[in-house]
Every structure is written in C-alpha cells, then in structure tokens.
Scaffold this active site. Sequence first.
Site, PDB file in Angstrom:
ATOM      1  N   GLY A   8      79.496 -36.258 -44.838  1.00 22.14           N
ATOM      2  CA  GLY A   8      78.267 -35.652 -44.366  1.00 22.14           C
ATOM      3  C   GLY A   8      77.028 -36.120 -45.102  1.00 22.14           C
ATOM      4  CG  HIS A  65      78.129 -32.214 -41.247  1.00 22.91           C
ATOM      5  ND1 HIS A  65      77.253 -31.991 -42.275  1.00 22.91           N
ATOM      6  CD2 HIS A  65      79.367 -31.969 -41.750  1.00 22.91           C
ATOM      7  CE1 HIS A  65      77.913 -31.611 -43.355  1.00 22.91           C
ATOM      8  NE2 HIS A  65      79.203 -31.593 -43.064  1.00 22.91           N
ATOM      9  CG  ASP A  66      73.636 -32.689 -41.097  1.00 21.86           C
ATOM     10  OD1 ASP A  66      72.764 -32.323 -40.299  1.00 21.86           O
ATOM     11  OD2 ASP A  66      74.571 -31.936 -41.462  1.00 21.86           O
TER      12      ASP A  66
END
Length: 264
Positions: free
Chosen positions: A139, A121-122
Amino acid sequence: MSNVHPTAIIAPGAELDSSVTVGPYTVIGPHVRIGAGTTVGPHCVIEGHTTIGENNRIFQFNSLGAIPQDKKYAGEPCELIIGDRNTIREFCTFNIGSPGDAGVTKVGNDNWIMAYVHLAHDCMVGNNVIFANNSQLAGHVHVGDWVILGGFTVVHQFVRLGAHSMSAMCSLLFADLPPFVMCQGQPANARSMNFEGLRRRGWTPERISGVKAIHKALYRDDLTLEQAKERIATMALERPETAPDVAMMNDFLAGVSANRGIVR
C-alpha cells in the site's frame, strides 16, 4: 453492444463506450466506467468505483477495483483510476484506495504491466513503466515515470520509486529508490544508474554525464545524504543542461523519510 460477449455480466449503471470489447464470463460492476477502444478479456472482474481510460488492453483473469486488503476499510467509496493505452496481462490485482490516504489507487498512461502484478491500495503509478511478472507493490507506494521493475520485485508500503529507476529480478525494497538508480538484492542495494535506459530515451551524452555526476555525489564520494544534496544542488549552475534532472533528484530527496532513507 455487439462486442460484449453474451455470457458477460454488465451491471446496470456501468458506463462503457460503445467501442469497448468485453470477453466471455467477465463481470463488470455498477460503478465502473470504461473508455473508448479498451478491450477486456474473458473471466475478468472489474468492480468498485473504477474508471478505465481509452485503448487499454486488459487480458483474461484480472481482478480490478476490489476492496483494499486493509482491515480498517469500512466500505467507503474509494477509487481505482487507470489511464490510457495500458497493457495489463493475466492475473493482475489492482485494489481501490483507502480512506487512510487519498482514497485513490491510480495508474497513468502507456504502461506495460505483466502477469500476476499486485497494486495494493493507494499506490500511485506514473507513465511508461514496465512491471515484470509477479512485481508486488504494498500500500501507498508511489512510482515515477519510466520505472522498470524486474520480475518478483517486492516493494514495502510507503516506499517511493523515482523516475527512470530500475530493479533487478527478485529485489526487495524497504527504502526509497532515487531517480535513475538501478538496484538489486534482498534488501536492495544501489548498483549503478540506468544509463542505458536514458540512452534509449534519446538523452544527450552531456545530460547523461550530468546524471553520472549526480550518482558520484550520492553514492561514490562518501558523503552524507545532506552533503550529497548540497553537492547536487550546485551542479545546475556548473552544468545548465542538468538543471531539470538536478531539480527532480533534489525534490525526491527532500521527501525522503528519516526513518526509511534511500537505497544505498
């Protein structure tokens, strides 16, 4: 759509250009948008709020847009955005963003991403990168343009990788990797600058010489990071052709965390 296999499942609400090709047994969720000319192979799952641009080649057995592997995630409408002309080989997993950051995982254009790559994520990935098989990004990792990751490279969360940098196979990155730097090891150590990559991209000998001077200040002259930044800043005055590279390096170094530091 005649180019969607009859066994594929396209949820109501999904937006696929009429030229998109979808292979057998692929599942596409209701919030997915896919642009013209993109091909999706068999047995893929594309879900979440995922936007995929034009002329991408997505091979079989990929999982794109699943929720983040983050216990704090509570169903927020975060996103995965993939640009144009990317090649995504088999068994890759790209997760959507998380509310703890910008809420977006983003992949740019013209990237070559080999099998079993994970983007948590991200993550923010630039353009023209090459990720060899089993490269793994935790992440919030930010990757600049033209970065090359050797097979089985593992990148710790929140690490940044500067443009034109490169890792050898099985490298383990706990610290930021500045632009142009080639690294290797567990944990990774700086080995040299990616001079051959710059030559292949058409850089002039004079500009490459400037990158060599940056490397010397950062790694060979026994300077602290602050002293190296001061030395590098003066190079733009002495070598005007290095000005964009000096600016990129010092912009990158200005964002280095005191706790994380750079690959040395």
